[in-house]
Design a protein around this motif. Structure first.
Motif, mmCIF file in Angstrom:
data_model
loop_
_atom_site.group_PDB
_atom_site.id
_atom_site.type_symbol
_atom_site.label_atom_id
_atom_site.label_comp_id
_atom_site.label_asym_id
_atom_site.label_seq_id
_atom_site.Cartn_x
_atom_site.Cartn_y
_atom_site.Cartn_z
ATOM 1 N N LEU A 21 -0.523 3.544 8.348
ATOM 2 C CA LEU A 21 -1.777 4.148 7.890
ATOM 3 C C LEU A 21 -2.766 3.071 7.429
ATOM 4 O O LEU A 21 -3.930 3.067 7.845
ATOM 5 N N TYR A 22 -2.293 2.150 6.585
ATOM 6 C CA TYR A 22 -3.204 1.114 6.078
ATOM 7 C C TYR A 22 -3.706 0.233 7.222
ATOM 8 O O TYR A 22 -4.868 -0.141 7.259
ATOM 9 N N SER A 23 -2.809 -0.121 8.153
ATOM 10 C CA SER A 23 -3.265 -1.020 9.216
ATOM 11 C C SER A 23 -4.201 -0.278 10.155
ATOM 12 O O SER A 23 -5.182 -0.844 10.631
ATOM 13 N N LEU B 141 3.752 -3.875 -14.681
ATOM 14 C CA LEU B 141 4.059 -3.766 -13.249
ATOM 15 C C LEU B 141 3.513 -2.454 -12.729
ATOM 16 O O LEU B 141 3.792 -1.381 -13.291
ATOM 17 N N LYS B 142 2.725 -2.510 -11.642
ATOM 18 C CA LYS B 142 2.249 -1.293 -10.989
ATOM 19 C C LYS B 142 3.058 -1.094 -9.713
ATOM 20 O O LYS B 142 3.056 -1.952 -8.824
ATOM 21 N N VAL B 143 3.737 0.042 -9.649
ATOM 22 C CA VAL B 143 4.578 0.392 -8.495
ATOM 23 C C VAL B 143 3.684 1.021 -7.413
ATOM 24 O O VAL B 143 2.875 1.900 -7.713
ATOM 25 N N GLY B 144 3.827 0.604 -6.154
ATOM 26 C CA GLY B 144 3.046 1.214 -5.061
ATOM 27 C C GLY B 144 1.562 1.172 -5.371
ATOM 28 O O GLY B 144 0.916 2.207 -5.523
ATOM 29 N N CYS B 145 1.003 -0.038 -5.426
ATOM 30 C CA CYS B 145 -0.349 -0.208 -6.003
ATOM 31 C C CYS B 145 -1.474 0.213 -5.087
ATOM 32 O O CYS B 145 -2.628 0.279 -5.514
ATOM 33 N N PHE C 290 2.700 -4.268 -6.765
ATOM 34 C CA PHE C 290 3.313 -4.436 -5.442
ATOM 35 C C PHE C 290 3.180 -3.187 -4.602
ATOM 36 O O PHE C 290 3.023 -2.081 -5.113
ATOM 37 N N ASP C 291 3.251 -3.434 -3.300
ATOM 38 C CA ASP C 291 3.217 -2.340 -2.344
ATOM 39 C C ASP C 291 4.034 -2.747 -1.137
ATOM 40 O O ASP C 291 4.099 -3.936 -0.801
ATOM 41 N N ILE C 292 4.625 -1.745 -0.493
ATOM 42 C CA ILE C 292 5.429 -2.027 0.704
ATOM 43 C C ILE C 292 4.546 -2.428 1.878
ATOM 44 O O ILE C 292 5.011 -3.070 2.813
ATOM 45 N N SER C 293 3.282 -2.056 1.815
ATOM 46 C CA SER C 293 2.379 -2.303 2.941
ATOM 47 C C SER C 293 1.658 -3.640 2.794
ATOM 48 O O SER C 293 0.890 -3.848 1.849
ATOM 49 N N ALA D 132 6.231 -5.934 -1.483
ATOM 50 C CA ALA D 132 7.648 -5.733 -1.808
ATOM 51 C C ALA D 132 7.997 -4.262 -1.630
ATOM 52 O O ALA D 132 7.149 -3.376 -1.806
ATOM 53 N N ASP D 133 9.255 -4.052 -1.270
ATOM 54 C CA ASP D 133 9.779 -2.688 -1.152
ATOM 55 C C ASP D 133 10.481 -2.352 -2.466
ATOM 56 O O ASP D 133 11.342 -3.114 -2.919
ATOM 57 N N LEU D 134 10.086 -1.248 -3.024
ATOM 58 C CA LEU D 134 10.691 -0.773 -4.275
ATOM 59 C C LEU D 134 12.222 -0.830 -4.228
ATOM 60 O O LEU D 134 12.882 -1.131 -5.226
ATOM 61 N N PHE D 135 12.786 -0.539 -3.049
ATOM 62 C CA PHE D 135 14.244 -0.435 -2.926
ATOM 63 C C PHE D 135 14.934 -1.791 -2.792
ATOM 64 O O PHE D 135 16.162 -1.851 -2.820
ATOM 65 N N GLU E 202 4.082 4.080 -12.756
ATOM 66 C CA GLU E 202 4.340 4.750 -11.477
ATOM 67 C C GLU E 202 3.378 5.934 -11.372
ATOM 68 O O GLU E 202 3.447 6.888 -12.142
ATOM 69 N N SER E 203 2.441 5.845 -10.432
ATOM 70 C CA SER E 203 1.535 6.970 -10.222
ATOM 71 C C SER E 203 1.430 7.258 -8.728
ATOM 72 O O SER E 203 1.012 6.393 -7.954
ATOM 73 N N TYR E 204 1.904 8.428 -8.380
ATOM 74 C CA TYR E 204 1.722 9.005 -7.030
ATOM 75 C C TYR E 204 2.587 8.402 -5.923
ATOM 76 O O TYR E 204 2.360 8.692 -4.748
#
Ligand SMILES: C[S@@+](CC[C@H](N)C(=O)[O-])C[C@H]1O[C@@H](n2cnc3c(N)ncnc32)[C@H](O)[C@@H]1O
Length: 222
Positions: free
Chosen positions: A29-31, A67-71, A90-93, A114-117, A132-134
């Motif tokens: 989606l982002y790309s 730390l912001k998860v999935g920023c 961080f974000d996985i994308s 980074a991947d949360l997992f 963690e938001s959304y």
């Protein structure tokens, strides 16, 4: 927000989910957006008002590492940095992180792909404030359980986790993504060394109105 970007995002998500790749659609989606954020349903390009009101009420002088998860596109992370937190986001994308760096070239935030997992091991128990938001609400239920465990692991002893999510009753259908969370699901945070401090359940005045859960947890000091 119109329903059109949400439909595009859902189509891309469905393709990946059917292919057994529940995390691949974020980068797609982002790309695909190539900087045109109108196809990203959550890209408001401004800080989350539910975060701002929480920070205004919980005006702490005891700031530390955040730390912001999935920023996503970085607005919430920038707000934390502006308030004085030493912020990592961080974000996985890779494309999302690229856009953060482009939007905020002079930022004090450390943006990381980074991947949360499989996040860096040095993040374990490191952060005084984790946001963690959304993110949880766009992960399928089976991944959410592990995701919550990972999020807890980032919080330092005595540190705070703030969670902001869509909310629903147990007997309500979860409907289409973003999938609202239940209070029962959120209880899982308390299985990982966190104690619930506050829990708010309210309707946010969006078009249409959205039920939100906003919860604060503190990690026990051993
Ligand atoms: C619904 S968006 C919310 C973005 C941002 N928090 C906001 O409110 O604008 C969820 C974000 O989480 C990221 N994400 C999803 N799964 C992730 C994972 N396993 N690790 C890191 N980031 C992830 C996505 O790429 C996306 O940017």
């Amino acid at each position: 927000m119109s329903n059109e970007p949400r439909a595009t995002a859902r189509d891309i998500a469905q393709e990946h989910l059917h292919a057994g790749d529940p995390l691949g659609w974020f980068e797609s989606l982002y790309s695909r957006s190539a900087g045109d954020t109108s196809i990203i349903p959550w890209a408001d390009l401004t800080v989350n008002p539910n975060l701002v009101s929480w920070l205004d009420i919980n005006n702490s002088t005891d700031l530390g590492l955040a730390l912001k998860v999935g920023c996503g596109l970085g607005d919430d992370a920038e707000e934390l940095a502006k308030r004085g937190y030493s912020t990592t986001a961080f974000d996985i994308s890779e494309s999302a992180i690229g856009q953060c760096r482009k939007r905020f070239p002079d930022s004090f935030v450390e943006y990381v792909v980074a991947d949360l997992f499989s996040a860096p091991s040095e993040w374990k128990a490191r952060f005084d404030f984790v946001l963690e938001s959304y993110t949880l609400q766009v992960l399928p239920p089976d991944l959410r359980i592990e995701a919550m465990k990972c999020i807890c692991s980032f919080v330092s002893p005595g540190g705070i986790l703030l969670v902001i999510a869509r909310g629903r009753e147990e007997n309500e259908r979860e409907g289409k993504m973003p999938w609202p969370l239940t209070k029962k699901e959120l209880l899982l945070f308390e299985d990982h060394g966190l104690q619930k401090m506050t829990f708010e359940d309210y309707i946010e005045n969006e078009e249409p109105p959205v039920r939100r859960f906003r919860a604060t947890y503190r990690k026990a000091v051993k």
